[in-house]
Design an enzyme around this catalytic site. Structure first.
Site, PDB file in Angstrom:
ATOM      1  N   CYS A   2     -83.353 -29.560  15.350  1.00  0.00           N
ATOM      2  CA  CYS A   2     -84.680 -30.173  15.222  1.00  0.00           C
ATOM      3  C   CYS A   2     -84.622 -31.701  15.245  1.00  0.00           C
ATOM      4  O   CYS A   2     -83.658 -32.289  14.786  1.00  0.00           O
ATOM      5  CB  CYS A   2     -85.314 -29.784  13.901  1.00  0.00           C
ATOM      6  N   ARG A  27     -81.263 -32.977  21.759  1.00  0.00           N
ATOM      7  CA  ARG A  27     -80.744 -32.335  20.551  1.00  0.00           C
ATOM      8  C   ARG A  27     -80.915 -30.811  20.611  1.00  0.00           C
ATOM      9  O   ARG A  27     -80.267 -30.094  19.861  1.00  0.00           O
ATOM     10  CB  ARG A  27     -81.472 -32.877  19.319  1.00  0.00           C
ATOM     11  N   TRP A  74     -86.072 -26.299  16.458  1.00  0.00           N
ATOM     12  CA  TRP A  74     -85.018 -25.407  16.944  1.00  0.00           C
ATOM     13  C   TRP A  74     -85.028 -24.235  15.962  1.00  0.00           C
ATOM     14  O   TRP A  74     -84.648 -24.379  14.800  1.00  0.00           O
ATOM     15  CB  TRP A  74     -83.694 -26.147  16.911  1.00  0.00           C
ATOM     16  N   ASN A 100     -86.646 -31.171   8.884  1.00  0.00           N
ATOM     17  CA  ASN A 100     -85.385 -30.714   9.499  1.00  0.00           C
ATOM     18  C   ASN A 100     -84.513 -30.176   8.391  1.00  0.00           C
ATOM     19  O   ASN A 100     -84.482 -30.751   7.306  1.00  0.00           O
ATOM     20  CB  ASN A 100     -84.627 -31.882  10.117  1.00  0.00           C
ATOM     21  N   GLY A 101     -83.765 -29.139   8.686  1.00  0.00           N
ATOM     22  CA  GLY A 101     -82.865 -28.572   7.679  1.00  0.00           C
ATOM     23  C   GLY A 101     -83.271 -27.146   7.366  1.00  0.00           C
ATOM     24  O   GLY A 101     -84.037 -26.527   8.116  1.00  0.00           O
ATOM     25  N   GLU A 488     -60.306 -27.290  25.086  1.00  0.00           N
ATOM     26  CA  GLU A 488     -61.479 -28.149  25.297  1.00  0.00           C
ATOM     27  C   GLU A 488     -62.103 -27.890  26.675  1.00  0.00           C
ATOM     28  O   GLU A 488     -63.324 -27.823  26.806  1.00  0.00           O
ATOM     29  CB  GLU A 488     -61.072 -29.622  25.112  1.00  0.00           C
ATOM     30  N   LYS A 492     -65.981 -26.585  27.305  1.00  0.00           N
ATOM     31  CA  LYS A 492     -66.934 -27.285  28.191  1.00  0.00           C
ATOM     32  C   LYS A 492     -67.547 -26.294  29.181  1.00  0.00           C
ATOM     33  O   LYS A 492     -68.750 -26.292  29.415  1.00  0.00           O
ATOM     34  CB  LYS A 492     -66.253 -28.407  28.990  1.00  0.00           C
ATOM     35  N   GLU A 495     -70.035 -23.917  27.492  1.00  0.00           N
ATOM     36  CA  GLU A 495     -71.244 -24.598  27.029  1.00  0.00           C
ATOM     37  C   GLU A 495     -72.261 -24.815  28.123  1.00  0.00           C
ATOM     38  O   GLU A 495     -73.440 -24.558  27.924  1.00  0.00           O
ATOM     39  CB  GLU A 495     -70.879 -25.998  26.500  1.00  0.00           C
ATOM     40  N   HIS A 511     -48.620 -11.450  25.846  1.00  0.00           N
ATOM     41  CA  HIS A 511     -48.805 -10.659  24.628  1.00  0.00           C
ATOM     42  C   HIS A 511     -50.178 -10.006  24.589  1.00  0.00           C
ATOM     43  O   HIS A 511     -50.646  -9.599  23.531  1.00  0.00           O
ATOM     44  CB  HIS A 511     -48.574 -11.538  23.394  1.00  0.00           C
ATOM     45  N   LYS A 608     -77.277 -30.907  19.980  1.00  0.00           N
ATOM     46  CA  LYS A 608     -76.316 -32.010  19.972  1.00  0.00           C
ATOM     47  C   LYS A 608     -75.749 -32.227  18.579  1.00  0.00           C
ATOM     48  O   LYS A 608     -74.578 -32.496  18.402  1.00  0.00           O
ATOM     49  CB  LYS A 608     -77.012 -33.281  20.460  1.00  0.00           C
TER      50      LYS A 608
HETATM   51  C1  AGP Z   1     -69.226 -30.419  22.152  1.00  0.00           C
HETATM   52  O1  AGP Z   1     -69.353 -30.348  23.523  1.00  0.00           O
HETATM   53  C2  AGP Z   1     -70.134 -29.576  21.405  1.00  0.00           C
HETATM   54  N1  AGP Z   1     -71.483 -29.827  21.728  1.00  0.00           N
HETATM   55  C3  AGP Z   1     -69.832 -29.326  19.941  1.00  0.00           C
HETATM   56  O2  AGP Z   1     -68.718 -28.511  19.902  1.00  0.00           O
HETATM   57  C4  AGP Z   1     -69.619 -30.560  19.018  1.00  0.00           C
HETATM   58  O3  AGP Z   1     -68.426 -31.191  19.327  1.00  0.00           O
HETATM   59  C5  AGP Z   1     -69.628 -30.073  17.554  1.00  0.00           C
HETATM   60  O4  AGP Z   1     -70.874 -29.521  17.260  1.00  0.00           O
HETATM   61  C6  AGP Z   1     -69.299 -31.181  16.571  1.00  0.00           C
HETATM   62  O5  AGP Z   1     -70.235 -32.213  16.621  1.00  0.00           O
HETATM   63  P1  AGP Z   1     -69.962 -33.572  15.875  1.00  0.00           P
HETATM   64  O6  AGP Z   1     -68.796 -34.222  16.537  1.00  0.00           O
HETATM   65  O7  AGP Z   1     -71.213 -34.370  16.031  1.00  0.00           O
HETATM   66  O8  AGP Z   1     -69.665 -33.252  14.446  1.00  0.00           O
END
Ligand code: AGP
Length: 613
Positions: A2, A27, A74, A100-101, A488, A492, A495, A511, A608
């Protein structure tokens, strides 16, 4: 997650609010709304769907109010719908609230309010807030200027969970109240006008001067004044913080998407993050830490705790600290760490990494380790963010605002900063010969141009993306530092392209997961550690034999060995190679997502800044 925007000034609030919401779109959200104070009371306009839709709502252009609050939701409690969208009003239409929260005890509060005659129109946890404010307001017999603040204060005392709340009311038509606990909220100071936002980039074009609230601090805003209070309603003083980011840094700058822009910004982000930390012929400069040998020697172990991509950066930090300082480091996922009762004490250094500095699990884990007596160090990209204020020590990456949900430049900046931190520890402890340290420093300074070189792989990567974008499963393999890059790269891809992918330590393949390799499956490998080249090549041969389509990212001179595509990247010290080898993988997920016609910057279901558990 949010987003909150607020405006109090002399201009029409609604266009400023909607514009602010558009800047918070990254976000992640499913509905949007605004509320303004009009001559005849509070107006609320909201709906599910995109912020853009707000422009088409009947009557939106007739709003004249110069004070307003706005929200992108959200969904957590209740599906995305008009009723569940914020702002929410109390039953008497006197208080409008965005939040928010998560209010964890909202069921109890709802029952309490229902027993007192209140009716609910949504399934949200938020709707209890304006009604509780109304409840306390109407019970208060004193009619002084603090009456509304008292009602908000009593409400917040009842709330369990996390919240950043904005309130406007017809009873104070020239004011706005904000308060936060464990959810982000910043106040932008203008000239005769003030702004509220969940994060700094959204209002950077209006102001560079910000106030940051700590948990349970209130702000009472008017057009030309901001007053701060603690939870007991004592007035408190707050310093204004000036932010150096330029407003254009938060724009696309001619790139099709923020993610692509941020991928290409990496040479500069790395340069900025190195900053003045590597002075010539001198030890690393961490005057923000200034640790003595005695202080560092007391740590018999370290933890690096984070989520998602930040956790992957932590894996590279572990390898660097263990190698250079000979101190055991455990990397943990914040959401696991916080519930595990980790074995830490005053002899543990806990390092927390968070680009946003607002990730709920990371903040909770940090608070836990502080309570257990550990020393805490935050690594963040956002000045003044919650984790930087909670931690005993804090160092910053200087990647600039990262808007795309998929983290790219923040990741490489975290990896470089952790490597420099490891060098600093090693220098203080005297754990590595000076020649080895200066060799790594030299390599660090050469990184920006090596990233530039790696970015030239874009063309070949785009070609490869066109070939594989319809795949259902992709595998990533690597050993040592390259395993971290595989993790990583795989994250990506998931996502932003929604392709199922798995990352495996190459030696683990036989394995179990090798059972999944069949004709045509794509296997992407990373090879940068010269001690592990032969081993990984053997694993690649195992999948080639079973019909896999292979891509290898490497800084070694490999024989083609039936590998379908080899992407060559510049060589560097093995500790630093994740910073270069991730570049083609970031580009690959980007081009696959484009090929599939997806929204690269705002992938489905993701936010985000993950400010709830
Ligand atoms: C990264 O591509 C992601 N969107 C996600 O894993 C992100 O790194 C994670 O939510 C942590 O966020 P932060 O670094 O703001 O704590």
């Amino acid at each position: 997650m949010c987003g909150i925007i607020g405006y109090i000034g002399n201009q029409k609030a609604s266009p400023i609010l909607i514009n602010g919401l558009l800047r918070l779109e990254y976000r992640g959200y499913d509905s949007a709304g605004i509320s303004t104070i009009e001559k005849n009371g509070l107006s609320v306009m909201k709906d599910k769907g995109r912020v853009q839709n707000l422009y088409n709502l009947d009557g939106i252009n007739d709003l004249e109010g110069t004070i307003g609050i706005a929200h992108t939701r959200w969904a957590t409690h209740g599906k995305p719908s008009k009723e569940n969208s914020h702002p929410h009003l109390d039953n008497s239409n006197s208080f409008a609230v965005v939040h928010n929260g998560i209010i964890e005890n909202y069921n109890d509060l709802r029952k309490f309010l229902s027993d007192n005659g209140y009716i609910f129109h949504s399934q949200t946890d938020t709707e209890v807030i304006p009604n509780l404010i109304h409840y306390y307001y109407s019970k208060d017999k004193n009619n002084d200027e603090l009456k509304i603040l008292r009602a908000v204060q009593s409400t917040c005392k009842d709330l369990k969970g996390s919240f950043a709340i904005q309130v406007i009311t017809k009873y104070m038509p020239d004011n706005m109240i904000v308060i936060r606990k464990d959810s982000p909220l910043v106040i932008g100071k203008g000239n005769g006008e003030n702004y509220i936002s969940s994060d700094i980039p959204a209002i950077l074009s209006f102001t560079k001067d910000f106030y940051l609230l700590n948990d349970y601090e209130f702000a009472l805003l008017s057009r030309d004044k901001i007053e701060f209070y603690d939870m007991d309603l004592n007035k408190i003083k707050k310093e204004v913080k000036s932010i150096e980011w330029s407003a254009s840094a938060a724009d696309k700058n001619g790139y099709e998407d923020y993610m692509l822009k941020e991928i290409f910004e990496q040479p500069n982000a790395i340069r900025e993050t190195i900053g003045s930390r590597l002075p010539e012929n001198e030890p690393c400069n961490f005057d923000d830490l200034n640790f003595s040998k005695e202080f560092l020697s007391k740590f018999n172990k370290m933890y690096i705790v984070a989520c998602g991509t930040a956790m992957h950066a932590g894996l590279s930090g572990k390898i660097a600290i263990e190698k250079l300082c000979n101190i055991p480091v455990t990397v943990d996922i914040a959401s696991e760490f916080r519930y595990r009762n980790p074995i830490i004490d005053k002899n543990t250094l806990c390092i927390y990494i968070s680009q946003s500095g607002e990730t709920a699990d990371t903040i909770a884990a940090l608070k836990l380790s502080k309570a257990k007596g550990a020393t805490t160090l935050a690594v963040s990209n956002v000045i003044g963010s919650s984790i930087t204020r909670e931690a005993d020590y804090c160092i910053y990456t200087h990647a600039g605002p990262e808007i795309a949900v998929a983290s790219t430049k923040a990741y490489t900046s975290q990896v470089i900063l952790l490597n420099i931190l490891a060098l600093y520890f090693a220098e203080v402890l005297g754990s590595v010969p000076a020649e080895e340290i200066s060799k790594i420093k030299k390599e660090i300074l050469a990184l920006p141009s090596k990233i530039d070189e790696a970015l030239k792989s874009a063309k070949s990567i785009k070609k490869f993306a066109k070939k594989i974008y319809l795949q259902k499963d992709v595998f990533f393999l690597g050993r040592g530092v390259d395993y971290n890059t595989a993790l990583e790269g795989s994250l990506k891809l998931k996502e932003i392209s929604y392709i199922h992918s798995e990352a495996y330590a190459a030696g683990e393949l036989k394995h179990g997961p090798i059972a999944l390799i069949e004709n045509g499956v794509t296997v992407i490998s990373i090879i940068t550690d010269e001690n592990l080249v032969e081993k990984t090549i053997s694993n690649i041969q195992e999948v080639i034999t079973r019909g896999a389509n292979t891509l290898v990212v490497t800084n070694k001179n490999l024989p083609s060995n039936n590998i379908n595509t080899i992407i060559e990247i510049p060589d560097t010290h093995v500790l630093l190679s994740p910073i270069v080898s991730i570049i083609p993988l970031q580009l690959l997920s980007y081009y696959i997502s484009k090929e599939k016609g997806l929204d690269v910057d705002k992938p489905r279901n993701l936010a985000k800044s993950v400010t709830v558990e």
